[in-house]
Design a protein around this motif. Structure first.
Motif: not given
Length: 149
Positions: A18-25, A72-75
């Motif tokens: 979910l954290i990755y998803l939020e960074y991507d969003a 700490i960042k997106g994927d």
């Protein structure tokens, strides 16, 4: 693109995804804000970005409380979400908003699934349900506004 976020077998993996998803969003929102010609539309998109920043902050708090090492960042998916916006920019604001609407499909699905995760505590499930409502609201606005343009 169809997300698998929300189907994780462990709570730790769910929170990380979910954290990755939020960074991507957030990256997609920033790209959209930069590319929209209509500043009124940009302002509304910026307010939705704020929701995502709040979601990210809450997910980071959940991760800290659970002893999860948060990304700490997106994927790599970030390249897909922002790339879709860059291509849509060639066709104008309506197409950009349609591209964002498809990005919102992933966040809607992810939070809906997360709210059902058996390892999530009641207060965490409540956050997931609130985030899901935010994402449905975002998606509806993108769809309605893109159609009207």
């Amino acid at each position: 693109m169809v997300t698998m976020v929300g189907n994780e077998s462990t709570f730790d993996k769910l929170i990380k995804d979910l954290i990755y998803l939020e960074y991507d969003a957030i990256a997609a929102y920033e790209s959209t804000i930069e590319r929209l010609d209509d500043k009124t539309l940009s302002a509304q998109v910026a307010s939705f970005r704020e929701d995502h920043l709040h979601h990210l902050a809450t997910l980071n708090e959940i991760a800290t409380e659970a002893g999860i090492e948060a990304p700490i960042k997106g994927d790599m998916k970030q390249m897909l979400t922002t790339g879709k916006i860059a291509l849509a920019d060639l066709m104008g604001d309506g197409t950009i908003l349609k591209a964002m609407r498809t990005n919102e499909d992933d966040t809607v699905t992810a939070y809906e699934r997360a709210s059902q995760h058996e390892d999530a505590r009641p207060e965490t499930k409540a956050f997931f349900m609130k985030a899901h409502q935010d994402e449905v609201r975002h998606r509806t606005w993108f769809e309605t506004t893109a159609t009207a343009l």
